[in-house]
Write an enzyme that holds these catalytic residues in place. Structure first.
Site, PDB file in Angstrom:
ATOM      1  N   GLU A 119       0.733  -1.257  -0.147  1.00  0.00           N
ATOM      2  CA  GLU A 119       0.015   0.144  -0.022  1.00  0.00           C
ATOM      3  C   GLU A 119       0.819   1.117   0.020  1.00  0.00           C
ATOM      4  OE1 GLU A 119      -3.020   2.042   3.272  1.00  0.00           O
ATOM      5  OE2 GLU A 119      -3.204  -0.091   2.706  1.00  0.00           O
ATOM      6  N   ASP A 120       1.879   1.232   0.886  1.00  0.00           N
ATOM      7  CA  ASP A 120       2.808   2.489   1.097  1.00  0.00           C
ATOM      8  C   ASP A 120       4.223   2.481   0.289  1.00  0.00           C
ATOM      9  OD1 ASP A 120       0.649   3.458   2.420  1.00  0.00           O
ATOM     10  OD2 ASP A 120       1.282   2.855   4.094  1.00  0.00           O
TER      11      ASP A 120
END
Length: 722
Positions: free
Chosen positions: A115-116
């Site tokens: 996600e990051d």
């Protein structure tokens, strides 16, 4: 999920507690991985917690996952100022302390990388396998750039669907939310409130359903502090000033230990303090708090039989509070919870709640599905048939959720329905007459059972039998009921296309056909069904059918004609004069059984039929509220009539014979009769009677009241509960 990366200058204003030293972990994280022959220092505490539950666990994969996570998140910081790697470390520690197996811990270390950071799912799959990749993908948020305002509900939909195939997805999500809630103090107050509200409405109910009480209770306290700060501070003050009236839990615990020791029962007795929300609820319920109200006694034993032995000793040596006894060992809760609950009073009257369970039950009660390890490991190497995974959570609620979410394509509908569904925190089991079992939320009705069993086929439901007796579709079911749904023989059609009549509980409360009466076509659900549906699956299906068949909401138009006598559609029913077409069906409503000379009114219902009600019948108000215009009705010349009477009596021998003799003496014919089982020495009789003249009704009711033991006789005013 991930917190927003920010500069290291931001300082923390933490709310709640933290279980690890984030600054020490931050320094260890920045130093990078350790040498190849040992684990990085930063995950030493995770390894210790993991080995406590799984002594033979292979820790190398955890070290490998940590190295990838630390390198990927290097340079990112949380809003509190700590290196970002401290977040996945804290989430992994929470799960390790609950006893999660290695695959779950590996995925939790990596849960924010895709996600990051620049790490991809393909890389995770290549390094750690399909299961870890699936778990990481399951908890990865959908991008707001792609989904806009629908990102949050669609992310939860994605997670729930993934949970349907692997419950460990939600375990990681719950631990992730717990750590974020612990460190939520750095957020703006409005963002804190928004996150806390979602946690309260969605994640806490999911933690309860998965049995993860350790996470649920702390989440409740953290949410309580944010959403009700004044009550939270008041509760904290009450706990700090703990009441000292009466004996303390320590004193009673000593007495319980001595009692069990003298009975030669090996048991561990510990005090379980109530958490903040529990104290708050107890204070609202009981008012003034005593020392024993601030916690419970937990008795841990080795075997199931020992639980009942402890219960027997406590009820023998102390005064039991019978109303507080619950056996969740013989009948476990739907979230795997097992325990005996009781309450006992000492000599001075102080009451203490006691929980009795085995050590294994306690582990499952605290950690729920997390305590199951890898729930999908084949037993003795045998693979499940057809590649299906046996879900260990007994997920009637999860199966229902996954079914209805497919129909809720609109994100707002899904989000609203999900919150309403999760707010129903109890579950019942009912049994279809043809076998099997249906899991339904408490408060579910026959409408819900019909859609749970038949899906869209329930549109043709015309009635039900509950425990062998005819019941309206609005009947609320209780745990253990047997349900037989009665379906029409023909296809479901819009009301304008078919001449069938509504099912039990349809518009106006009129009774439809029962088993054995073949129908050419079923008219489909009525709008009133939405009032009785509790499950999202039923509500979505009914609303979808009504939207696709708008004619079901319209009253059929008719050309005016001169009034004339029209015979009702049942043999022997008194004539009424109704201003409707000649081929219209007219029937007297079963909910109030009008007879001459009652004031009556009629309403057009589906299929062009007219139902005649007494003017004071509650169905008249409901029909008027739906916008249906009344039809002028008057009585014809025939005196014969049919009526339903309820007789309430005390039970005694020969009562039924005396009642039927009184009815026969009054000249009435019994069309049908039903006698309910006695309840608290009271018996209810329901008679449908044919009278030669309505004028004799008052005398008949007096004669029935004169029968010894009968204390009330009245006309039907609504559908009988049976």
């Amino acid at each position: 999920m991930s917190a927003e990366a920010t500069s290291p200058g931001a300082r923390s204003r933490r709310r709640g507690r933290t279980s690890i030293d984030l600054r020490r972990l931050g320094r260890a994280a920045l130093l990078g991985p350790a040498s190849r022959d040992r684990l990085p220092d930063a995950i030493g505490h995770v390894a210790d917690a993991h080995r406590a539950h799984h002594p033979d666990a292979d820790l190398l994969v955890l070290g490998k996952a940590y190295v990838l996570a630390e390198m990927s998140h290097r340079g990112q910081f949380r809003k509190s100022g700590e290196p970002y790697i401290t977040h996945p470390l804290a989430v992994t520690l929470i799960l390790a302390e609950l006893g999660a197996e290695t695959t779950t811990l590996t995925a939790s270390l990596l849960h924010d990388t895709v996600e990051d950071t620049d790490v991809t799912l393909d890389q995770v799959r290549a390094e750690f396998g399909d299961e870890v990749c699936y778990l990481v993908d399951g908890v990865t948020k959908l991008e707001k750039v792609d989904y806009g305002a629908a990102a949050e509900p669609e992310t939860f939909r994605k997670m729930l669907v993934a949970t349907g195939n692997d419950v460990r997805v939600m375990s990681i999500k719950l631990a992730d939310r717990l750590h974020n809630m612990r460190t939520l103090g750095v957020m703006r107050p409005e963002k804190q409130a928004r996150i806390a509200k979602v946690t309260h409405d969605v994640l806490i109910p999911l933690a309860e359903r998965l049995g993860v009480q350790a996470l649920k209770t702390e989440l409740e306290d953290l949410v309580f502090a944010i959403l009700q700060p004044e009550e939270y501070e008041r509760t904290r003050a009450v706990i700090a000033d703990r009441a000292t009236t009466g004996p303390s839990l320590d004193t009673i615990a000593v007495d319980v230990r001595r009692t069990l020791r003298e009975a030669d029962i090996s048991a561990e007795v510990v005090i379980r303090p109530r958490h903040f929300v529990s104290v708050h609820r107890a204070r609202l319920k009981r008012g003034e708090m005593r020392g024993t109200d601030f916690g419970r006694l937990l008795v841990l034993v080795g075997e199931d039989a020992d639980c009942y032995a402890v219960l027997g000793e406590l009820h023998t040596c102390f005064t039991p509070v019978i109303s507080e006894f619950k056996d969740f060992i013989a009948a476990p809760k739907y979230n795997l919870y097992q325990s005996l609950h009781t309450a006992v009073a000492g000599l001075d009257g102080a009451v203490v709640e006691v929980l009795i369970r085995t050590h294994q039950m306690h582990r499952v009660a605290e950690a729920g599905v997390v305590a199951l390890g890898n729930p999908y490991t084949p037993v003795d190497g045998a693979e499940p048939a057809d590649g299906e995974r046996a879900d260990p959570t007994r997920p009637g609620w999860l199966s229902r959720l996954l079914a209805w979410q497919e129909s809720a394509t609109d994100p707002d509908t899904f989000w609203t329905t999900l919150r309403a569904d999760l707010a129903q925190d109890r579950e019942i089991s009912v049994f279809p007459a043809d076998g099997g079992m249906l899991g339904l939320p408490a408060g579910a009705t026959c409408v819900d059972a019909a859609y749970a069993q038949y899906g869209d086929g329930a549109h043709g439901c015309i009635g039900a039998r509950v425990n062998g007796r005819l019941a309206t579709l609005s009947t609320v079911l209780v745990d253990g009921d047997t349900v037989q749904l009665l379906l029409a023989q023909g296809p479901v059609q819009a009301p304008g296309d078919a001449g069938g009549v509504g099912g039990l509980g349809g518009p106006g409360g009129e009774r439809g056909p029962v088993a054995g009466q073949a129908q050419e076509a079923a008219p489909g659900p009525s709008p009133e069904w939405l009032d009785h549906a509790r499950t999202p699956a039923a509500r979505i299906a009914i609303a979808g059918w009504l939207a696709a068949n708008p004619e079901s909401l319209k009253v059929p138009e008719s050309e005016p004609r001169a009034p004339g006598a029209v015979t009702a559609g049942r043999r022997g029913v008194a004539n009424v004069v109704v201003d409707v077409p000649e081929d219209a069906t007219v029937r007297l409503a079963g909910c109030c059984t009008p007879v001459p000379p009652d004031d009556v009114t009629g309403f057009l219902v589906r299929g062009g039929a007219v139902t005649v009600h007494r003017a004071e019948c509650s169905a008249v108000g409901r029909m008027a509220a739906l916008g249906r215009s009344p039809v002028a009705v008057s009585w014809g010349d025939e005196a014969e009539c049919r009526v339903t009477l309820y007789a309430e009596s005390f039970g005694r021998p020969r009562l039924l014979a005396d009642l039927t003799e009184a009815i026969a003496t009054a000249g009435a014919a019994i069309v049908s009769a039903n006698v309910e089982p006695p309840s608290k020495q009271r018996v209810r009789h329901t008679y449908t009677l044919q009278l030669p003249d309505a004028a004799g009704l008052a005398g008949l009711m007096r004669a029935m009241r004169d029968v010894p033991g009968v204390f009330d006789v009245r006309r039907a005013q609504h559908e009988p509960a049976s």
